[in-house]
Design a protein around this motif. Structure first.
Motif, PDB file in Angstrom:
ATOM      1  N   LEU A   1       0.817  -1.215   0.000  1.00  0.00           N
ATOM      2  CA  LEU A   1       0.000   0.000   0.000  1.00  0.00           C
ATOM      3  C   LEU A   1       0.852   1.267   0.000  1.00  0.00           C
ATOM      4  O   LEU A   1       0.500   2.261  -0.641  1.00  0.00           O
ATOM      5  CB  LEU A   1      -0.916   0.003   1.229  1.00  0.00           C
ATOM      6  N   ALA A   2       1.962   1.238   0.722  1.00  0.00           N
ATOM      7  CA  ALA A   2       2.743   2.463   0.930  1.00  0.00           C
ATOM      8  C   ALA A   2       3.546   2.878  -0.299  1.00  0.00           C
ATOM      9  O   ALA A   2       3.647   4.077  -0.587  1.00  0.00           O
ATOM     10  CB  ALA A   2       3.679   2.295   2.127  1.00  0.00           C
ATOM     11  N   ILE A   3       4.104   1.923  -1.029  1.00  0.00           N
ATOM     12  CA  ILE A   3       4.969   2.283  -2.166  1.00  0.00           C
ATOM     13  C   ILE A   3       4.200   3.020  -3.265  1.00  0.00           C
ATOM     14  O   ILE A   3       4.606   4.107  -3.696  1.00  0.00           O
ATOM     15  CB  ILE A   3       5.694   1.044  -2.720  1.00  0.00           C
ATOM     16  N   PRO A   4       3.059   2.495  -3.749  1.00  0.00           N
ATOM     17  CA  PRO A   4       2.306   3.281  -4.738  1.00  0.00           C
ATOM     18  C   PRO A   4       1.822   4.617  -4.181  1.00  0.00           C
ATOM     19  O   PRO A   4       1.799   5.614  -4.906  1.00  0.00           O
ATOM     20  CB  PRO A   4       1.121   2.367  -5.087  1.00  0.00           C
ATOM     21  N   ALA A   5       1.442   4.636  -2.897  1.00  0.00           N
ATOM     22  CA  ALA A   5       0.995   5.891  -2.289  1.00  0.00           C
ATOM     23  C   ALA A   5       2.112   6.923  -2.288  1.00  0.00           C
ATOM     24  O   ALA A   5       1.882   8.114  -2.542  1.00  0.00           O
ATOM     25  CB  ALA A   5       0.513   5.639  -0.856  1.00  0.00           C
ATOM     26  N   PHE A   6       3.341   6.477  -2.027  1.00  0.00           N
ATOM     27  CA  PHE A   6       4.481   7.400  -2.026  1.00  0.00           C
ATOM     28  C   PHE A   6       4.677   8.028  -3.403  1.00  0.00           C
ATOM     29  O   PHE A   6       4.813   9.245  -3.530  1.00  0.00           O
ATOM     30  CB  PHE A   6       5.756   6.669  -1.608  1.00  0.00           C
TER      31      PHE A   6
ATOM     32  N   ILE B   1      12.594  21.039   1.407  1.00  0.00           N
ATOM     33  CA  ILE B   1      13.206  19.714   1.552  1.00  0.00           C
ATOM     34  C   ILE B   1      12.455  18.891   2.588  1.00  0.00           C
ATOM     35  O   ILE B   1      12.167  17.705   2.390  1.00  0.00           O
ATOM     36  CB  ILE B   1      14.692  19.862   1.936  1.00  0.00           C
ATOM     37  N   TRP B   2      12.112  19.536   3.700  1.00  0.00           N
ATOM     38  CA  TRP B   2      11.377  18.853   4.767  1.00  0.00           C
ATOM     39  C   TRP B   2      10.023  18.361   4.252  1.00  0.00           C
ATOM     40  O   TRP B   2       9.600  17.247   4.541  1.00  0.00           O
ATOM     41  CB  TRP B   2      11.189  19.805   5.946  1.00  0.00           C
ATOM     42  N   THR B   3       9.351  19.185   3.451  1.00  0.00           N
ATOM     43  CA  THR B   3       8.055  18.808   2.897  1.00  0.00           C
ATOM     44  C   THR B   3       8.173  17.596   1.988  1.00  0.00           C
ATOM     45  O   THR B   3       7.320  16.703   2.000  1.00  0.00           O
ATOM     46  CB  THR B   3       7.444  19.987   2.110  1.00  0.00           C
ATOM     47  N   PHE B   4       9.249  17.547   1.202  1.00  0.00           N
ATOM     48  CA  PHE B   4       9.449  16.390   0.325  1.00  0.00           C
ATOM     49  C   PHE B   4       9.617  15.114   1.154  1.00  0.00           C
ATOM     50  O   PHE B   4       9.071  14.061   0.805  1.00  0.00           O
ATOM     51  CB  PHE B   4      10.665  16.606  -0.570  1.00  0.00           C
ATOM     52  N   LEU B   5      10.363  15.193   2.255  1.00  0.00           N
ATOM     53  CA  LEU B   5      10.537  14.024   3.113  1.00  0.00           C
ATOM     54  C   LEU B   5       9.224  13.593   3.747  1.00  0.00           C
ATOM     55  O   LEU B   5       9.012  12.400   4.012  1.00  0.00           O
ATOM     56  CB  LEU B   5      11.568  14.327   4.212  1.00  0.00           C
ATOM     57  N   VAL B   6       8.342  14.567   3.993  1.00  0.00           N
ATOM     58  CA  VAL B   6       7.033  14.252   4.572  1.00  0.00           C
ATOM     59  C   VAL B   6       6.269  13.287   3.666  1.00  0.00           C
ATOM     60  O   VAL B   6       5.549  12.404   4.145  1.00  0.00           O
ATOM     61  CB  VAL B   6       6.216  15.542   4.798  1.00  0.00           C
ATOM     62  N   PHE B   7       6.428  13.440   2.339  1.00  0.00           N
ATOM     63  CA  PHE B   7       5.699  12.566   1.421  1.00  0.00           C
ATOM     64  C   PHE B   7       6.061  11.100   1.654  1.00  0.00           C
ATOM     65  O   PHE B   7       5.197  10.223   1.614  1.00  0.00           O
ATOM     66  CB  PHE B   7       5.986  12.952  -0.027  1.00  0.00           C
TER      67      PHE B   7
END
Length: 446
Positions: A13-18, A277-283
């Motif tokens: 579930l997590a990989i496609p969501a990412f 950068i922090w926002t990108f890591l949040v994804f």
């Protein structure tokens, strides 16, 4: 279900969501690059318009979260028909909210742009973009709700392919409509907005078609159900409060940076780069939270308390491990990230320490985002709303005091220490305390 099977399900579930989460900001960067070739005023105008659009749509993210929780819970209870009917209610709520937001924002476009205090040329481009782009609010909200339905059905692949395909169409249309090609005239910034609206309408249509097909297969009603829509709206209020509290914390931090005395703008620029950068890591971390929403709702709907508890433990480990990886990557790359965003050595010097602070907090952030997903999946929105408000109350006074207590050179670092340590730390402690209890584990379809 064994631990290995649980991990495999989370991964599935997590990989496609990412990748679905990452697709949109990556294509947004492409849009920005296309408009940037028109000139600085055009780019600035689109930047202002984007703030308005992102704020309006961002506050409605509950359409995805709330729908995911409700659909997954009813699916877990073995009532796929009710799950899809509830999903249809969420989509109708998105249509109503979208029409209302579009109408209101179109009437106040001028004052909204004027509030930024920009020059006449920039304001003109911002209004040109907004007048067209606001027509995409309704399809954007429908996309959120339909994505929530599919996530609740444990389908994160369809939203991924729609996100990639829709954004690819968006890039092509932007190139054609911004600069003109063949029979198509060059429309400038309005062309960029029009291309985005067309891509959003197409993406929403595909997602809704998938939901409609699933609903018909289960014999679920697709007609507007006013009581169901009202229930969906009421259930969403706590998630709106939670989102407002989180956004308020980010705004307060940015204001504190700007008010710390920064005549050349280096601190503000470094803060913006670090936040990007922090926002990108949040994804990456939020992708696991999406899996948590789906699996937690399903387990609670099935009445399986032990499964819910085991899922929560596994999710926390996944969040922590993902945060460790993200933190190590961020720390190792921090000296080289600055030149990618700025040519100013002063910005590079300010950026490295705050990126290291952010890197240290990533394991804790991973736990926070995962537990957010667990409790959203459990329908524990009221607690999340109050937790967000009280965390904000604890965070705001010390952040506002930073410019008064430390030097300008130290302000930026201390603001990030407070955000990463205090704000995220309080959130982590509160959510862990809640997760250890039993009150959020309400079993059954309701």
């Amino acid at each position: 279900m064994t631990v290995h099977q649980t991990d495999r399900q989370i991964f599935r579930l997590a990989i496609p969501a990412f990748f679905a989460l990452v697709a949109e900001p990556l294509f947004l960067l492409t849009d920005t690059a296309i408009v940037g070739r028109l000139g600085t005023p055009e780019l600035a105008g689109v930047g202002i318009a984007a703030v308005v659009m992102q704020t309006a749509v961002g506050l409605c993210v509950f359409l995805a979260y709330g729908t995911t929780a409700g659909v997954s819970r009813h699916l877990g209870a073995g009532d796929a028909r009710r799950a899809l009917a509830l999903g249809a209610d969420g989509i109708w709520l998105a249509v109503g909210l979208g029409v209302l937001l579009t109408t209101v924002l179109l009437t106040v476009t001028g004052p909204l742009v004027d509030a930024f205090g920009v020059g006449e040329a920039v304001a003109g481009h911002a209004q040109d973009y907004l007048v067209v782009a606001l027509l995409g609010v309704t399809p954007l909200l429908v996309m959120l709700a339909a994505t929530g339905v599919l996530r609740g059905l444990q389908d994160t692949r369809t939203p991924l392919w729609v996100a990639v395909g829709g954004n690819a169409v968006n890039v092509v249309l932007n190139l054609v409509l911004v600069f003109g090609y063949g029979p198509f005239p060059a429309l400038g910034v309005a062309g960029s907005a029009l291309g985005s609206v067309i891509a959003q309408v197409l993406s929403a249509a595909v997602l809704v078609a998938v939901v409609v097909r699933a609903a018909r297969a289960e014999g679920a009603s697709l007609a507007p159900d006013l009581p169901g829509i009202r229930d969906a709206g009421r259930a969403s209020v706590p998630l709106v409060v939670r989102t407002l509290a989180l956004r308020a914390a980010l705004v307060v931090g940015a204001w504190a940076v700007a008010s710390s005395g920064d005549p050349e703008g280096e601190a503000v620029a470094a803060h913006q780069v670090a936040f990007t950068i922090w926002t990108f890591l949040v994804f990456a971390l939020d992708a696991i939270a999406i899996a948590a929403q789906t699996l937690t709702g399903h387990a609670l709907g099935a009445g399986d308390r032990d499964r819910t508890r085991e899922l929560t433990r596994r999710m926390i480990r996944w969040g922590w491990a993902s945060g460790v990886v993200a933190g190590l990557v961020l720390a190792a790359s921090s000296p080289w990230l600055g030149p990618l965003f700025s040519q100013d050595p002063a910005v590079h010097e300010l950026l490295v320490p705050i990126l290291l602070v952010a890197a240290l907090s990533q394991p804790m952030a991973g736990v926070v985002f995962v537990l957010d997903g667990v409790l959203i999946g459990a329908g524990d929105g009221r607690f999340l709303a109050w937790a967000g408000v009280w965390t904000l109350v604890a965070y705001v006074p010390p952040v506002l005091a930073v410019p008064l207590l430390v030097t300008q050179a130290q302000s930026l670092l201390w603001i990030w220490i407070l955000f990463s340590g205090l704000f995220m730390g309080v959130r982590c402690a509160v959510l862990l305390h809640r997760a250890r209890g039993e009150r959020w584990m309400v079993l059954g379809a309701s």
